[in-house]
Structure formats: structure tokens, C-alpha cells
Design a protein around this motif. Structure first.
Motif, PDB file in Angstrom:
ATOM      1  N   GLU A 158       0.829  -1.210   0.000  1.00 32.50           N
ATOM      2  CA  GLU A 158       0.000   0.000   0.000  1.00 32.50           C
ATOM      3  C   GLU A 158       0.861   1.257   0.000  1.00 32.50           C
ATOM      4  N   GLY A 159       1.966   1.214   0.760  1.00 32.49           N
ATOM      5  CA  GLY A 159       2.867   2.365   0.763  1.00 32.49           C
ATOM      6  C   GLY A 159       3.478   2.613  -0.607  1.00 32.49           C
ATOM      7  N   ALA A 160       3.860   1.541  -1.304  1.00 33.99           N
ATOM      8  CA  ALA A 160       4.413   1.693  -2.658  1.00 33.99           C
ATOM      9  C   ALA A 160       3.358   2.240  -3.609  1.00 33.99           C
ATOM     10  N   ASP A 161       2.116   1.768  -3.464  1.00 33.76           N
ATOM     11  CA  ASP A 161       1.042   2.282  -4.322  1.00 33.76           C
ATOM     12  C   ASP A 161       0.771   3.754  -4.054  1.00 33.76           C
ATOM     13  N   SER A 162       0.865   4.151  -2.790  1.00 36.18           N
ATOM     14  CA  SER A 162       0.605   5.552  -2.444  1.00 36.18           C
ATOM     15  C   SER A 162       1.657   6.488  -3.027  1.00 36.18           C
ATOM     16  N   LEU A 163       2.851   5.956  -3.305  1.00 37.09           N
ATOM     17  CA  LEU A 163       3.901   6.769  -3.917  1.00 37.09           C
ATOM     18  C   LEU A 163       3.750   6.870  -5.426  1.00 37.09           C
ATOM     19  N   GLY A 164       2.769   6.171  -5.971  1.00 38.97           N
ATOM     20  CA  GLY A 164       2.543   6.221  -7.404  1.00 38.97           C
ATOM     21  C   GLY A 164       3.468   5.336  -8.215  1.00 38.97           C
ATOM     22  N   LEU A 165       4.077   4.351  -7.578  1.00 41.89           N
ATOM     23  CA  LEU A 165       4.987   3.455  -8.287  1.00 41.89           C
ATOM     24  C   LEU A 165       4.206   2.450  -9.116  1.00 41.89           C
ATOM     25  N   GLY A 166       4.722   2.140 -10.308  1.00 39.80           N
ATOM     26  CA  GLY A 166       4.130   1.098 -11.129  1.00 39.80           C
ATOM     27  C   GLY A 166       4.405  -0.275 -10.546  1.00 39.80           C
ATOM     28  N   TYR A 167       3.812  -1.314 -11.173  1.00 38.93           N
ATOM     29  CA  TYR A 167       3.945  -2.666 -10.621  1.00 38.93           C
ATOM     30  C   TYR A 167       5.398  -3.103 -10.553  1.00 38.93           C
ATOM     31  N   TRP A 168       6.137  -2.961 -11.662  1.00 40.55           N
ATOM     32  CA  TRP A 168       7.526  -3.433 -11.683  1.00 40.55           C
ATOM     33  C   TRP A 168       8.433  -2.568 -10.819  1.00 40.55           C
ATOM     34  N   GLN A 169       8.134  -1.252 -10.740  1.00 42.11           N
ATOM     35  CA  GLN A 169       8.901  -0.397  -9.826  1.00 42.11           C
ATOM     36  C   GLN A 169       8.671  -0.821  -8.376  1.00 42.11           C
ATOM     37  N   LYS A 170       7.426  -1.113  -8.045  1.00 44.41           N
ATOM     38  CA  LYS A 170       7.095  -1.534  -6.686  1.00 44.41           C
ATOM     39  C   LYS A 170       7.803  -2.839  -6.333  1.00 44.41           C
ATOM     40  N   ILE A 171       7.769  -3.794  -7.263  1.00 44.97           N
ATOM     41  CA  ILE A 171       8.395  -5.087  -7.000  1.00 44.97           C
ATOM     42  C   ILE A 171       9.905  -4.950  -6.905  1.00 44.97           C
ATOM     43  N   ARG A 172      10.501  -4.177  -7.829  1.00 37.20           N
ATOM     44  CA  ARG A 172      11.956  -4.096  -7.906  1.00 37.20           C
ATOM     45  C   ARG A 172      12.547  -3.264  -6.778  1.00 37.20           C
ATOM     46  N   LEU A 173      11.891  -2.193  -6.388  1.00 38.26           N
ATOM     47  CA  LEU A 173      12.469  -1.262  -5.424  1.00 38.26           C
ATOM     48  C   LEU A 173      12.018  -1.497  -3.988  1.00 38.26           C
ATOM     49  N   ILE A 174      10.834  -2.021  -3.783  1.00 43.54           N
ATOM     50  CA  ILE A 174      10.271  -2.124  -2.438  1.00 43.54           C
ATOM     51  C   ILE A 174      10.115  -3.571  -1.982  1.00 43.54           C
ATOM     52  N   ILE A 175       9.425  -4.369  -2.744  1.00 44.87           N
ATOM     53  CA  ILE A 175       8.991  -5.688  -2.280  1.00 44.87           C
ATOM     54  C   ILE A 175      10.101  -6.728  -2.391  1.00 44.87           C
ATOM     55  N   LEU A 176      10.696  -6.851  -3.577  1.00 47.11           N
ATOM     56  CA  LEU A 176      11.642  -7.939  -3.817  1.00 47.11           C
ATOM     57  C   LEU A 176      12.889  -7.851  -2.929  1.00 47.11           C
ATOM     58  N   PRO A 177      13.494  -6.682  -2.725  1.00 47.60           N
ATOM     59  CA  PRO A 177      14.665  -6.646  -1.824  1.00 47.60           C
ATOM     60  C   PRO A 177      14.351  -7.158  -0.420  1.00 47.60           C
ATOM     61  N   GLN A 178      13.179  -6.810   0.110  1.00 47.94           N
ATOM     62  CA  GLN A 178      12.816  -7.290   1.443  1.00 47.94           C
ATOM     63  C   GLN A 178      12.533  -8.794   1.433  1.00 47.94           C
ATOM     64  N   ALA A 179      11.863  -9.269   0.385  1.00 47.94           N
ATOM     65  CA  ALA A 179      11.503 -10.688   0.322  1.00 47.94           C
ATOM     66  C   ALA A 179      12.743 -11.564   0.207  1.00 47.94           C
ATOM     67  N   ILE A 180      13.679 -11.166  -0.640  1.00 46.30           N
ATOM     68  CA  ILE A 180      14.889 -11.977  -0.818  1.00 46.30           C
ATOM     69  C   ILE A 180      15.715 -11.994   0.462  1.00 46.30           C
ATOM     70  N   LYS A 181      15.776 -10.861   1.171  1.00 43.08           N
ATOM     71  CA  LYS A 181      16.522 -10.826   2.424  1.00 43.08           C
ATOM     72  C   LYS A 181      15.934 -11.793   3.449  1.00 43.08           C
ATOM     73  N   LEU A 182      14.619 -11.931   3.440  1.00 41.73           N
ATOM     74  CA  LEU A 182      13.975 -12.826   4.403  1.00 41.73           C
ATOM     75  C   LEU A 182      14.243 -14.300   4.119  1.00 41.73           C
ATOM     76  N   VAL A 183      14.448 -14.638   2.853  1.00 40.87           N
ATOM     77  CA  VAL A 183      14.536 -16.067   2.486  1.00 40.87           C
ATOM     78  C   VAL A 183      15.940 -16.449   2.032  1.00 40.87           C
ATOM     79  N   ILE A 184      16.961 -15.711   2.450  1.00 44.04           N
ATOM     80  CA  ILE A 184      18.335 -16.082   2.090  1.00 44.04           C
ATOM     81  C   ILE A 184      18.664 -17.515   2.495  1.00 44.04           C
ATOM     82  N   PRO A 185      18.302 -17.976   3.733  1.00 41.00           N
ATOM     83  CA  PRO A 185      18.607 -19.375   4.067  1.00 41.00           C
ATOM     84  C   PRO A 185      17.948 -20.373   3.124  1.00 41.00           C
ATOM     85  N   GLY A 186      16.703 -20.118   2.736  1.00 41.40           N
ATOM     86  CA  GLY A 186      16.026 -21.018   1.806  1.00 41.40           C
ATOM     87  C   GLY A 186      16.654 -21.013   0.426  1.00 41.40           C
ATOM     88  N   ILE A 187      17.083 -19.845  -0.039  1.00 36.61           N
ATOM     89  CA  ILE A 187      17.726 -19.755  -1.348  1.00 36.61           C
ATOM     90  C   ILE A 187      19.030 -20.535  -1.354  1.00 36.61           C
TER      91      ILE A 187
END
Length: 386
Positions: A281-310
Motif C-alpha cells: 500500500e505504501g508503494a502504491d501511495s507513492l505512485g509506483l508502477g507494478y515493476w517499480q514496486k516489485i523491484r524497489l520495495i517488495i523484492l529486496p525485502q523478500a529476498i533478504k527474508l529467504v536467504i537461508p532457503g535460497i
């Protein structure tokens, strides 16, 4: 009126005192980690007794009684002879066998006069990979482009040959640790981005894309890797037009990559689901597109959380490369198993020594990946730091 504040406010700080003696040093570490409770103490003592029973014989067999050099099986057959006729007992580890076959374990049947080519590829890989793994080294974008785009192309033509005056070396002659590392590198380089796309596709709101990703992931995860390799090696050519064929090694690369990508997709999806809805919701409120939201906000946090699984997926894939032996390709374990049929090294201790060497090499690479994973977790763990 008398100012009493000077009697209660300290003007100088006290000197720092040393920590209590029972909280530092070797004794404190032993109490905290090995003898914290009576149960821990009993288990520690039992473990020490088991190690005291096993380690001396293991060290004696692996190093003291071991044979380190020699030309054939005669050096490893016996420790001594009674009357020059009857053997008195088998020797320790036959490291002479490993020394004699070491180059084959690394390069397989790659021509001896052309082995400078895989050595050069290995040097290039280390030169590009080490800066990529060190967080403080700058120009990660250029480094990634060289490692994942330019390097595979250069390595392909160097190893295969047939261009620029290089003699052609068929992939059937490739083997040993070289094949294991190639399969692992390609599998890692392909499975991570493919897994990210599959995970995003599985969470997509577009029914067609979501359905296709779910079918791919569930089908691949529902069958063993051996089945995927057989499909890629044996059945795939049956569906191709007449005269069209792919190299067996390329088919193995594709099979390993898609198998790892299916598992990687579920690891990444777990990280995506762990991200709070407020981040989206925060990424959407900034007016980011889908790929901008995934690349800049969501994916960095998600990958950091699952480093052991990767990293766990990478380690499993590195070890699973040994299954290519089923389709007639000889990786490190396969080439060692093939060497056991050499009559000049046929002794009871030769297979055990070869398998110990193979296990040590697999452990070395897997332990390195595990330690680097722990380092990256500490480096990226900024959420709870003060």
C-alpha cells in the motif's frame, strides 16, 4: 539560597570496570554452551567419549597408515608381508589413487593439451565472482553483466572450441569437477531469476499466467530430478522435428535449471507472502508502477527474508548434479565411480578413499556457500540494529 545541585550531579564519569571473571574466557564459554545444565553436561561427556573412541582410528586410517604416492595398486594392497608371500593386512587410505587420478577427477577426459582452457575459465570465474560476493566492491552492475552475460559466452566457446583456431572438444569428453561446477553455476544463474518470475506469476491476478505458473511448479516439483533428466535426455528428442537435436550436456543443463527454478519459486513466494500488506500500500501511495514496486520495495525485502532457503536450494542443487551420471554424463562423483573399474588400482581401500575425497569436495563447496549465507544474513540484518 544554597545551590545543592553540585552535591548530586557527577562531573566525571567512572572508569569502565572489567566484566566479571565468570562471564568471559574459555571457562565461561564451556559453562554456557556445554555444561549449562546437568543434561547438557551428560550429553557433552557422552559426545566426548564417542569422539575419543572414533577419532584415533579414523586419524590412523586416513593419515598415519595412509599411502600417499605410488604408481599402481601394489602400494595400497598391503601394509606388509609375512615371509614375502602372505599379506599381513590392508593399508590405510589409498591417497596415491587420488593423486594418480586427480587431473581426471577435475577435468574428466578433456584432452591433456587443451586443459589450459578450463583452467582459464576457472580463473575468470574466480576473478569475477569474488568481487561480486564482497559487498563493498563498487560497480556491481558492471560486474553482474560480465559474470552472467559475457562470461558464459566466452566460457562456452573456450570450453567447446571450434572457433578462433581452438580445437573442438565434445561435451562427452567433459567430466569431473568441471561438469559439476558448470551445472551448478548455470543452474544457480538461471533458477534464481526464473524462480522470481514464477513466484510473481503464481501471485499474479491474471488467471492465465497464474494457472500456467502453478501447473509448471507443481508438475516439476511432483517428480524426481531423475525423471526430469530422463525426459530432457531421452524423450525430448522424440518430440523434435527430424534432423533437429540438442547436445546431451545442454539437455542436462536445461533439466537441472528448470527443476531448481520450480523449487526456487516456492522459496521466493514464501518471502513475498511474508511482506506486510502495508508495504504494498505504501508503494502504491507513492505512485509506483507494478515493476517499480516489485523491484524497489517488495523484492529486496523478500529476498533478504529467504536467504537461508535460497542457499539451501543452491546446496541441494549442487549435490543433485551427481544424478547426471544416470544419463551417461560423468561429474565428480561419476568419474570417481568410473575409476574404480581400473584394474591397476583395484584394492578394498580404493573405493572408500575415492568416495571420501568426493565427499570432502562436496562438503567444501557446500560449507562455503553456507558460511557466505550466514555472512550475508548478518550484513543485511538491519531491521533490529540500533
Amino acid at each position: 539560597m544554597v545551590d545543592m545541585s553540585s552535591h548530586y550531579v557527577r562531573s566525571q564519569m567512572l572508569a569502565q570496570e572489567a566484566p566479571p571473571s565468570n562471564t568471559t574466557g574459555l571457562g565461561a564459554w564451556l559453562r554456557q554452551n556445554l555444561f549449562a545444565t546437568p543434561k547438557d553436561a551428560v550429553l557433552t561427556i557422552l559426545a566426548l567419549l564417542v569422539l575419543a573412541w572414533l577419532i584415533p582410528d579414523a586419524v590412523n586410517w586416513l593419515f598415519i597408515k595412509a599411502v600417499w604416492s605410488g604408481a599402481d595398486r601394489t602400494v595400497c594392497a598391503t601394509t606388509e608381508q609375512v615371509g614375502g608371500i602372505q599379506p599381513a593386512g590392508w593399508s590405510g587410505a589409498c591417497w596415491a589413487f587420488v593423486q594418480s587420478r586427480f587431473s581426471m577427477f577435475i577435468f574428466g577426459r578433456y584432452p591433456l593439451e587443451e586443459r589450459w582452457r578450463p583452467i582459464l575459465v576457472g580463473v575468470m570465474l574466480v576473478a569475477l565472482l569474488v568481487p561480486m560476493l564482497i559487498p563493498k566492491v563498487p560497480r556491481k552492475g558492471l560486474n553482474a553483466a560480465l559474470l552472467f552475460v559475457i562470461f558464459p559466452i566466452v566460457a562456452f566457446y573456450l570450453l567447446l572450441g571450434g572457433v578462433f583456431g581452438l580445437s573442438h572438444v565434445e561435451t562427452a569428453n567433459w567430466g569431473g569437477l568441471m561438469v559439476t561446477l558448470i551445472l551448478s553455476f548455470v543452474g544457480i544463474a538461471v533458477s534464481l531469476p526464473a524462480g522470481i518470475l514464477l513466484a510473481l506469476g503464481r501471485r499474479s491476478k491474471m488467471p492465465v499466467i497464474k494457472t500456467l505458473c502453478i501447473i509448471f511448479i507443481e508438475v516439476i516439483r511432483g517428480v524426481p530430478l531423475i525423471t526430469v533428466l530422463f525426459m530432457a535426455s531421452v524423450m525430448l528428442p522424440l518430440f523434435l522435428p527430424a534432423g533437429v537435436n540438442f547436445d546431451k550436456f545442454l539437455r542436462a543443463l536445461v533439466g537441472v535449471s528448470i527443476f531448481a527454478a520450480a523449487y526456487m519459486a516456492e522459496v521466493i513466494r514464501g518471502g513475498l507472502q511474508a511482506i506486510p500488506k502495508g508495504q504494498y500500500e505504501g508503494a502504491d501511495s507513492l505512485g509506483l508502477g507494478y515493476w517499480q514496486k516489485i523491484r524497489l520495495i517488495i523484492l529486496p525485502q523478500a529476498i533478504k527474508l529467504v536467504i537461508p532457503g535460497i542457499v539451501n536450494t543452491f546446496i541441494g542443487m549442487f549435490k543433485d548434479t551427481s544424478l547426471v551420471m544416470i544419463i551417461g554424463m560423468f561429474d565428480l562423483l561419476g568419474i570417481i565411480n568410473q575409476s574404480f573399474s581400473d584394474a591397476s588400482w583395484a584394492t578394498p581401500v580404493t573405493p572408500v578413499t575415492g568416495l571420501i575425497f568426493a565427499g570432502f569436495m562436496y562438503w567444501l563447496f557446500c560449507f562455503g556457500m553456507s558460511r557466505y549465507s550466514a555472512f550475508m544474513e548478518r550484513h543485511l540484518d538491519t531491521g533490529h540494529k540500533r
